[in-house]
Write a protein that holds these residues in place. Structure first.
Motif, PDB file in Angstrom:
ATOM      1  N   SER A 136      58.433 -39.044 -16.345  1.00 29.45           N
ATOM      2  CA  SER A 136      59.627 -39.586 -16.079  1.00 29.45           C
ATOM      3  C   SER A 136      60.848 -38.578 -15.835  1.00 29.45           C
ATOM      4  CB  SER A 136      60.078 -40.760 -16.716  1.00 29.45           C
ATOM      5  OG  SER A 136      61.204 -41.310 -16.545  1.00 29.45           O
ATOM      6  N   ILE A 161      57.956 -42.143 -11.920  1.00 31.59           N
ATOM      7  CA  ILE A 161      58.660 -42.507 -12.675  1.00 31.59           C
ATOM      8  C   ILE A 161      60.063 -42.036 -12.581  1.00 31.59           C
ATOM      9  CG2 ILE A 161      58.974 -43.424 -14.922  1.00 31.59           C
ATOM     10  CD1 ILE A 161      56.005 -42.885 -15.488  1.00 31.59           C
ATOM     11  N   LYS A 163      64.348 -42.543 -13.952  1.00 29.75           N
ATOM     12  CA  LYS A 163      65.223 -43.227 -14.756  1.00 29.75           C
ATOM     13  C   LYS A 163      66.462 -42.878 -14.427  1.00 29.75           C
ATOM     14  CE  LYS A 163      65.915 -42.429 -19.385  1.00 29.75           C
ATOM     15  NZ  LYS A 163      65.617 -42.156 -20.730  1.00 29.75           N
ATOM     16  N   GLU A 323      59.558 -38.570 -20.805  1.00 27.21           N
ATOM     17  CA  GLU A 323      60.556 -37.589 -20.133  1.00 27.21           C
ATOM     18  C   GLU A 323      60.730 -36.399 -20.425  1.00 27.21           C
ATOM     19  OE1 GLU A 323      64.659 -39.080 -22.102  1.00 27.21           O
ATOM     20  OE2 GLU A 323      63.870 -40.614 -20.905  1.00 27.21           O
TER      21      GLU A 323
END
Length: 375
Positions: A136, A161, A163, A323
């Motif tokens: 992410s 992905i 965020k 991440e």
């Protein structure tokens, strides 16, 4: 046990500029500031770990560098590096708090142990469940047009992905970004939200309900870390899963959070919890309570990223990815001798012994601001 003994500890403080400032509900960040722990044995082996603190989250670089250099040194020198748990128990008796320094020390010990045993760290802490982890990327540039360019470039690398860091601007800005991304990429993009404690508790439910139309996977830490009862109320009131990050640092907080059903997901970070093994304990509590976990990160180099990758490889229940994007997509340079292994939108966990990475000596010299060593 082994015949090896640790003969030296050095702490390298580094600062690596970012490609762009990232804004959060807790403030702006434009550099990676970390303290690398380097342990050397009498057989010439070297183990590495990283303390990647944040003053508004966990602690300061200066405190964690001093923790290793001054306070934890006597727990390490002369010890067998494979006695990881006894050494870390001594570290806990010696120094309260400073989880980042302890995470760095533990990683360096596990790196050495893995080299001695010819096993990757993931195999030392329970065995790997996966060799690749979906990646992410965090969208946090106040200039959203720049973010759109970055997203298009990173999308081309296979990352799906993203965020959004929210709460640093107004609510309309957050909704606008979600609307544009969902319209452009449709259901192919997985969206997440992270407030970094940026919402007032009294207004959080209304804000989060507005976001639900854009089908985010989760909303992370909407309220202040100590507002745990409010976080539990929010979790019960909204449909989107809620993730606790700042509200769950250690095993005791994880147990209380699980009993109170404070969140649907816990973010695992070696830096905030004191290392890989403590994170595995938190993950076990989460698993017993039916709570998901996620591979979070601090502003860190690929040394800490690799520790996180081994952790995530060893977690049985991992559906939300990680991440560990900083060294690839955020920092001016990857500190490692070999770039952090990101390919086709996934982090690839190495199968080589120990941590599986080391700093590049020239880059370490370039970005080092201080070197602490016993002379």
């Amino acid at each position: 046990m082994s015949d090896h003994r640790i003969i030296a500890l050095r702490v390298h403080c580094v600062q690596i500029p970012a490609q762009a400032v990232h804004s959060h509900g807790s403030g702006d960040v434009g550099n990676i500031n970390a303290a690398l722990c380097e342990l050397t044995t009498d057989a010439g082996l070297t183990g590495w770990g990283e303390a990647s603190p944040s003053p508004v989250f966990t602690g300061t670089l200066e405190a964690n560098a001093a923790a290793m250099h001054v306070h934890l040194r006597h727990c390490i020198i002369g010890q067998d590096p494979t006695l990881v748990e006894p050494i870390m128990a001594a570290a806990d008796r010696t120094l309260v708090g400073h989880p980042e320094a302890k995470a760095a020390l533990e990683c360096a010990l596990l790196d050495l142990t893995g080299q001695i045993a010819n096993l990757p760290i993931a195999e030392l802490v329970g065995g790997r469940h996966r060799s690749e982890i979906p990646l992410s990327f965090s969208i946090a540039n106040p200039d959203f047009n720049s973010d759109l360019d970055d997203i298009a470039r990173i999308w081309g690398d296979g990352v799906r992905i993203f965020k959004l860091k929210t709460g640093f601007a107004d609510h309309a800005f957050d909704l606008m970004r979600l609307e544009k991304l969902r319209a452009k990429y449709g259901d192919a993009i997985r969206l997440r939200i992270d407030y970094n404690q940026g919402l007032p508790a009294y207004d959080a439910i209304r804000h989060i309900r507005d976001l639900e139309a854009y089908r985010p996977d989760f909303v992370e830490q909407p309220v202040l870390m100590h507002e745990r009862e409010a976080l539990a109320d929010i979790t019960r009131a909204v449909d989107v899963p809620i993730m606790a990050d700042e509200s769950v640092f250690n095993v005791r907080e994880a147990l209380r959070g699980a009993n109170a059903r404070m969140a649907d997901i816990f973010s695992l970070k070696t830096a905030k919890s004191g290392g890989i093994r403590r994170c595995i304990e938190i993950a076990a509590i989460a698993r017993a309570a039916g709570i998901e976990v996620y591979g979070g990160c601090m502003f860190e180099t690929s040394i800490a990223h690799m520790a996180g990758a081994h952790l995530m490889a060893a977690i049985p229940n991992l559906t939300l990815g990680c991440e560990f994007y900083m060294s690839t997509y955020y920092a001016e340079a990857d500190l490692a001798a070999v770039p952090f292994p990101v390919k086709n939108g996934h982090v690839h966990v190495p199968s080589t012994s120990g941590l599986g990475t080391t700093p590049d000596p020239e880059k370490l010299d370039r970005y080092r601001t201080h070197l602490l060593e016993d002379r």
